[in-house]
Design a protein around this motif. Sequence first.
Motif, PDB file in Angstrom:
ATOM      1  N   VAL A 173       0.843  -1.192   0.000  1.00  0.00           N
ATOM      2  CA  VAL A 173       0.000   0.000   0.000  1.00  0.00           C
ATOM      3  C   VAL A 173       0.879   1.243   0.000  1.00  0.00           C
ATOM      4  O   VAL A 173       2.068   1.201   0.358  1.00  0.00           O
ATOM      5  N   SER A 174       0.276   2.345  -0.400  1.00  0.00           N
ATOM      6  CA  SER A 174       1.017   3.598  -0.484  1.00  0.00           C
ATOM      7  C   SER A 174       0.947   4.349   0.839  1.00  0.00           C
ATOM      8  O   SER A 174       0.030   4.151   1.649  1.00  0.00           O
ATOM      9  N   ASP A 234      -4.475   9.605  -0.747  1.00  0.00           N
ATOM     10  CA  ASP A 234      -5.112   9.810  -2.050  1.00  0.00           C
ATOM     11  C   ASP A 234      -4.794   8.666  -3.009  1.00  0.00           C
ATOM     12  O   ASP A 234      -5.664   8.226  -3.771  1.00  0.00           O
ATOM     13  N   GLU A 235      -3.563   8.183  -2.989  1.00  0.00           N
ATOM     14  CA  GLU A 235      -3.190   7.072  -3.873  1.00  0.00           C
ATOM     15  C   GLU A 235      -3.924   5.796  -3.474  1.00  0.00           C
ATOM     16  O   GLU A 235      -4.362   5.018  -4.337  1.00  0.00           O
ATOM     17  N   ASN A 236      -4.060   5.567  -2.180  1.00  0.00           N
ATOM     18  CA  ASN A 236      -4.783   4.375  -1.731  1.00  0.00           C
ATOM     19  C   ASN A 236      -6.260   4.440  -2.112  1.00  0.00           C
ATOM     20  O   ASN A 236      -6.832   3.459  -2.595  1.00  0.00           O
ATOM     21  N   LEU A 237      -6.861   5.599  -1.896  1.00  0.00           N
ATOM     22  CA  LEU A 237      -8.273   5.745  -2.245  1.00  0.00           C
ATOM     23  C   LEU A 237      -8.482   5.643  -3.744  1.00  0.00           C
ATOM     24  O   LEU A 237      -9.499   5.090  -4.198  1.00  0.00           O
ATOM     25  N   LYS A 238      -7.541   6.170  -4.526  1.00  0.00           N
ATOM     26  CA  LYS A 238      -7.653   6.062  -5.982  1.00  0.00           C
ATOM     27  C   LYS A 238      -7.575   4.606  -6.437  1.00  0.00           C
ATOM     28  O   LYS A 238      -8.286   4.178  -7.341  1.00  0.00           O
ATOM     29  N   TYR A 239      -6.721   3.818  -5.773  1.00  0.00           N
ATOM     30  CA  TYR A 239      -6.618   2.402  -6.132  1.00  0.00           C
ATOM     31  C   TYR A 239      -7.941   1.682  -5.895  1.00  0.00           C
ATOM     32  O   TYR A 239      -8.423   0.941  -6.766  1.00  0.00           O
ATOM     33  N   PHE A 240      -8.550   1.893  -4.732  1.00  0.00           N
ATOM     34  CA  PHE A 240      -9.822   1.226  -4.427  1.00  0.00           C
ATOM     35  C   PHE A 240     -10.938   1.725  -5.342  1.00  0.00           C
ATOM     36  O   PHE A 240     -11.778   0.949  -5.789  1.00  0.00           O
ATOM     37  N   ALA A 241     -10.943   3.042  -5.612  1.00  0.00           N
ATOM     38  CA  ALA A 241     -11.976   3.587  -6.493  1.00  0.00           C
ATOM     39  C   ALA A 241     -11.843   3.029  -7.908  1.00  0.00           C
ATOM     40  O   ALA A 241     -12.841   2.686  -8.557  1.00  0.00           O
ATOM     41  N   TYR A 274      -2.511  -4.648  -1.187  1.00  0.00           N
ATOM     42  CA  TYR A 274      -3.848  -4.376  -1.717  1.00  0.00           C
ATOM     43  C   TYR A 274      -4.677  -5.657  -1.888  1.00  0.00           C
ATOM     44  O   TYR A 274      -5.890  -5.651  -1.685  1.00  0.00           O
ATOM     45  N   LYS A 275      -4.054  -6.753  -2.273  1.00  0.00           N
ATOM     46  CA  LYS A 275      -4.804  -7.987  -2.536  1.00  0.00           C
ATOM     47  C   LYS A 275      -5.515  -8.477  -1.277  1.00  0.00           C
ATOM     48  O   LYS A 275      -6.706  -8.802  -1.296  1.00  0.00           O
TER      49      LYS A 275
END
Length: 480
Positions: free
Chosen positions: A2-3, A7-14, A90-91
């Motif tokens: 994870v970052s 913002d990068e984490n939320l962008k990945y999930f979105a 993330y997985k």
Amino acid sequence: MVSIHLDENLKYFADAFDGSLDYICREFHISGTRAAIVTMEGLVNKQTLAQSVMNPITHAAILEQDPVKKFDYLKDFVLSTVDQQEVVDYKTALNLLMSGFALLLVDGCLRILAIGVQGFSLRSISEPKSEVVQRGSREGFVESLQVNVSMIRRRMKTPLLKFERMTVGEESNTAVCLCYLRNTVSQEILSEVRNNIKSIPLKNVLAAGYLTPFIAKKKGTSIFSCVGLSERPDTICGKISEGRVAVIIDGTPNVLVVPHLFIENFQSFDDYANRPYYATFTRLIKYLAFFLAIFLPGFYVSVTTFHPELILEPLLIKIAQSETTTPFPIMLEALVIHIIYEIMREAGLRAPKSLSHAVSIVGALVIGEAAVNSGLVGAPTLMVIAVSAISSYAVPNLYESIALLRLIFIVLGGSIGFWGISLGFLFVLINICSNNLYGIPLSAPVAPFGKRGMRDVLIRSSWKKLGKSGAKIQDMPGLN
């Protein structure tokens, strides 16, 4: 990984859910530090999330300024009574998110806190419809893996009982749990089962039947399954105590058991709850019903077509009088009635409950008195197929195999006579004896013969004898 940036984490999930309606993200601040809670709609309990997670976090007095220390303070002091796991990739985070966990993300922290707030609807525990018993528990497995594990644990209160969890299916990520007793299970069998499940190449695993061919690892055609199936926790506990491995699949009430013996299809929990003499009587009835279900229509067709001299003269006259009014040969009659019956059964199973009674009434009129009176089928043929169909329900675990074998023996009996019946019987016998799973023959303890195991085959010995045996599945006479 994870970052460190929120913002990068939320962008990945979105991006992962790409605007899906069930993806919910709530952003807030923790003493000046940005944070977010990510959940999936319908998988979490909103009341638990609000009372046990959101309110304690937003009202916590945190003096630490470092985001990592704030994360640790929340984990250790604010949310210390909540089921939680730390995630760094993330997985794993996605898997937990779609399993009903809430994800807490803090800006400046390389870890994600997965909080257990599951709240999806579950079917209540009820009596299994496919394994009805007169005596014994009325509880059956449900679709939830955790509930099924608890029902087994409640019946076997020993630390030797072990549950080993893994995930199968690249897309479904279905949770699978191996259940066994450490002091009785064969380590070779356990290792093979574990490796077979881990090597399953399927993208989605949605039912127990998805795993069966991969656990069995059979090459060639097997008429009868080498993998057992049950919806009863007490039955599974009995199998585990004999050294078997149970495979519990999340999302299905059916639990797989390996290795499985052919004779176990004729055993039920009532056999061990009733007196030995009555259990022996009912077991012999099941064996008789099995042979009637498979061989009776074929035997009747072969005798009436090729060997009428074997029938008593009064009975032969009755059959001849009935068949003189029908336009079809006996073999075709038997095939037609058998196929119509299977159509009726399938319609009764799949039709809504409000229509099932109508299907039964129409079927009784079509295959019953109206068909005989119209002269389309003979009464003796109809009675033979009816007796065979009813007999197949005495051994419900073998119904699919029985239905196909009945059809084959009708064709063999009507085409070749007794020779066809004999050849078909030899083929079935060889098929049963040639199958084995993890070195345990399907036909054990009959072939290879084991005197110790025969105490629970044709007859059911008393618990004074069965309790002293301490039999294990790996002790069965096998191929080694």
